[in-house]
Design an enzyme around this catalytic site. Structure first.
Site, PDB file in Angstrom:
ATOM      1  N   GLU A  45     -88.074-117.426   7.241  1.00 50.09           N
ATOM      2  CA  GLU A  45     -87.158-117.602   6.011  1.00 50.09           C
ATOM      3  C   GLU A  45     -87.143-118.324   5.616  1.00 50.09           C
ATOM      4  OE1 GLU A  45     -84.903-115.458   4.829  1.00 50.09           O
ATOM      5  OE2 GLU A  45     -85.791-113.867   5.336  1.00 50.09           O
TER       6      GLU A  45
ATOM      7  N   TRP B 101     -89.653-117.945   3.197  1.00 48.03           N
ATOM      8  CA  TRP B 101     -89.237-117.830   2.070  1.00 48.03           C
ATOM      9  C   TRP B 101     -89.281-118.662   0.654  1.00 48.03           C
ATOM     10  CZ3 TRP B 101     -90.241-113.575  -1.099  1.00 48.03           C
ATOM     11  CH2 TRP B 101     -90.429-112.664  -0.481  1.00 48.03           C
TER      12      TRP B 101
ATOM     13  N   TRP C 118     -83.564-104.043 -22.286  1.00 38.41           N
ATOM     14  CA  TRP C 118     -82.625-104.556 -21.471  1.00 38.41           C
ATOM     15  C   TRP C 118     -81.173-103.968 -22.324  1.00 38.41           C
ATOM     16  CZ3 TRP C 118     -83.503-105.024 -16.719  1.00 38.41           C
ATOM     17  CH2 TRP C 118     -84.360-106.424 -16.065  1.00 38.41           C
TER      18      TRP C 118
ATOM     19  N   ASN D 161     -76.687-112.934   2.089  1.00 42.53           N
ATOM     20  CA  ASN D 161     -78.096-112.153   1.752  1.00 42.53           C
ATOM     21  C   ASN D 161     -78.559-110.574   1.124  1.00 42.53           C
ATOM     22  OD1 ASN D 161     -80.682-113.017   0.789  1.00 42.53           O
ATOM     23  ND2 ASN D 161     -81.269-111.694   2.881  1.00 42.53           N
TER      24      ASN D 161
ATOM     25  N   TRP E 275     -81.990-109.538 -16.026  1.00 38.34           N
ATOM     26  CA  TRP E 275     -81.690-110.328 -14.544  1.00 38.34           C
ATOM     27  C   TRP E 275     -81.205-111.985 -15.124  1.00 38.34           C
ATOM     28  CZ3 TRP E 275     -85.155-115.015 -13.565  1.00 38.34           C
ATOM     29  CH2 TRP E 275     -86.395-114.831 -15.139  1.00 38.34           C
TER      30      TRP E 275
ATOM     31  N   TRP F  87     -83.983-113.460  -8.504  1.00 38.15           N
ATOM     32  CA  TRP F  87     -83.538-112.290  -9.856  1.00 38.15           C
ATOM     33  C   TRP F  87     -84.889-111.554  -9.941  1.00 38.15           C
ATOM     34  CZ3 TRP F  87     -79.452-109.947 -11.273  1.00 38.15           C
ATOM     35  CH2 TRP F  87     -78.329-110.833 -10.555  1.00 38.15           C
TER      36      TRP F  87
END
Length: 467
Positions: free
Chosen positions: A266, A269, A297, A332, A350, A373
């Site tokens: 993590e 990440w 969209w 999360n 987004w 996102w």
């Protein structure tokens, strides 16, 4: 005397710039609130609230010898150097595009003036230019990035101890913390700090609690929002109240296992997100996968408002959105669920989610927010496939099986049985009556149909694939 310019590194432990400056003589700790950079990415309300309290804690650690200014650092620093006679300026690097441009310009100017100007890595385990592929190009897939560049590369440096230093007197032009005007004008935020302690001491306490109580069982438990198996360190990491080097070093001392390995990944990440922003500075605004530029969209203020306020009619989604507004944080697992719902069930861009999170999250971080996102939208690096759509009913049943998390943030459904908690519209009238619920009055009916909206999203995705 050296000025140490604090930015997203509001700590004394493992602070390369502060440690180096302390060896040269007196230190003037400095913070500049910069609301002047171009673009829309001025700090949101939640970030400003956290920052105020974090700066208070940092100032206290210097016995009040933290200088405050507000404005453009390109103007303020040269003036401050003349006022104080400082021989140099040290800082730890930031990686937002505008910060890189500004810092480069500032360093060149000050060096021409004969000043000692140095920048350091205080925020990342590895510099973005150190973790590229063999051909020098950036990674776009996390697993090879982590396994090759992180785990097989040079190990992170050893954390630095807190330095002993002598602080210089505050210059006459220095402002007070209150004068830089960070606190929100609206009532939001008065009770949002329950359970949070901004600042270096609070970060260290949070970390100690996680090591004792949360790390064991982390790999599985981190998906269960009702359990205490996440570190909740993200705001502390964003503001640099604790160093990732300290986290990596502490966990690396523990016997290796699924939980420790997953926690380190993590942190990987986080590194990956900052690498993406560094190598693709348009990440916050442009799809990494250009085919999504053609995606159709929707624009629907009512649907967006229902999502923002946690009134979609889907209790697991609403619980996540209400947690965000009530606490400045979101678990999360919930970030993935609410993100998928916005992008793939409501078909809203987004960017809408990115902007709301930017304003409401204590841990609002340009790299993490943008990369995540784009990931959930299917348009970014190593993204979840667009056709992977989280079902908020089955997600709730799987990850909040007793309903503790959902009932906490959607209390109007507290008396509803587990069977119908995540699908109250299916409950018989007598069950709703017993729970004291009138749908459409006490709790909204679903704002979209899951099956129909899923099919609509997949059809929209097929259209951009065909071109």
């Amino acid at each position: 005397m050296r000025i140490v310019w604090f930015r997203q590194d509001l700590r004394c432990q493992d602070h390369p710039a502060l440690s180096e400056a302390a060896q040269k003589g007196e230190v003037l700790p400095l913070y500049i609130l910069n609301d002047t950079h171009p673009g829309k990415w001025v700090m949101g309300e939640a970030s400003r609230l956290w920052l105020h309290h974090s700066l208070k804690a940092l100032s206290d650690s210097f016995n009040g010898h933290l200088a405050f200014y507000k404005g453009d650092p390109l103007n303020i620093l040269p003036q401050l150097i003349k006022e104080t006679g400082a021989e140099g300026v040290y800082w730890n690097r930031c990686y937002e595009p505008w910060a890189i441009t500004r810092d480069k310009k500032l360093k060149e100017h000050l060096k021409k003036e004969g000043l000692d100007v140095q920048s350091f890595n205080g925020s990342l385990l590895w510099e973005p230019w150190e973790t590229t592929k063999g051909d020098g190009t950036p990674y776009k897939v996390f697993t090879p990035f982590y396994k090759t560049s992180c785990l097989k590369g040079e190990p992170p440096r050893t954390p630095l101890p807190k330095p002993t230093l002598t602080c210089a007197p505050l210059p006459p032009s220095s402002l007070t913390l209150n004068a830089i005007d960070l606190l929100p004008k609206k009532p939001w935020g008065k009770e949002v700090f329950s359970g949070w302690e901004p600042g270096e001491a609070g970060a260290e306490k949070r970390w100690e609690i996680f090591l004792k109580e949360g790390l064991k069982g982390y790999k599985v438990g981190r998906d269960l929002p009702a359990q205490a198996h996440v570190s909740r360190l993200s705001p502390h990491l964003h503001f640099g109240e604790i160093s990732p080097h300290q986290l990596w070093a502490d966990v690396s001392k523990i016997e290796e296992g699924h939980d420790t390995n997953h926690f380190l990944s993590e942190l990987g990440w986080r590194e990956f997100s900052h690498n993406l922003l560094y190598h693709f500075p348009s990440l916050p605004e442009k799809n990494l996968q250009e085919k999504f530029d053609r995606f159709q969209w929707k624009k629907d203020p009512k649907l967006l408002k229902a999502w923002q306020t946690g009134h979609t009619g889907y209790p697991f989604v609403d619980a996540g959105m209400r947690e965000l507004y009530a606490t400045g944080y979101m678990h999360n697992r919930m970030r993935m669920v609410v993100g998928s719902f916005l992008v793939k069930n409501l078909l809203l861009h987004w960017h809408e989610g990115e902007a709301w999170f930017w304003d409401c999250l204590f841990d609002a971080d340009l790299a993490n927010n943008s990369a995540s996102w784009q990931w959930i939208g299917g348009c970014g690096a190593d993204a979840a496939p667009y056709f992977r759509i989280f079902n908020p009913i089955t997600q709730g049943e799987k990850f909040d099986p007793q309903g503790d998390y959902t009932r906490k943030y959607v209390p109007e459904l507290a008396k509803l049985s587990d069977k119908y908690l995540f699908r109250p519209w299916e409950a018989p009238e007598e069950i709703l009556e017993q729970a004291g619920i009138v749908l459409g009055k006490d709790y909204p009916l679903p704002i979209v149909d899951l099956k129909a909206s899923r099919e609509e999203a997949l059809a929209a995705f097929e259209r951009i694939k065909e071109k």
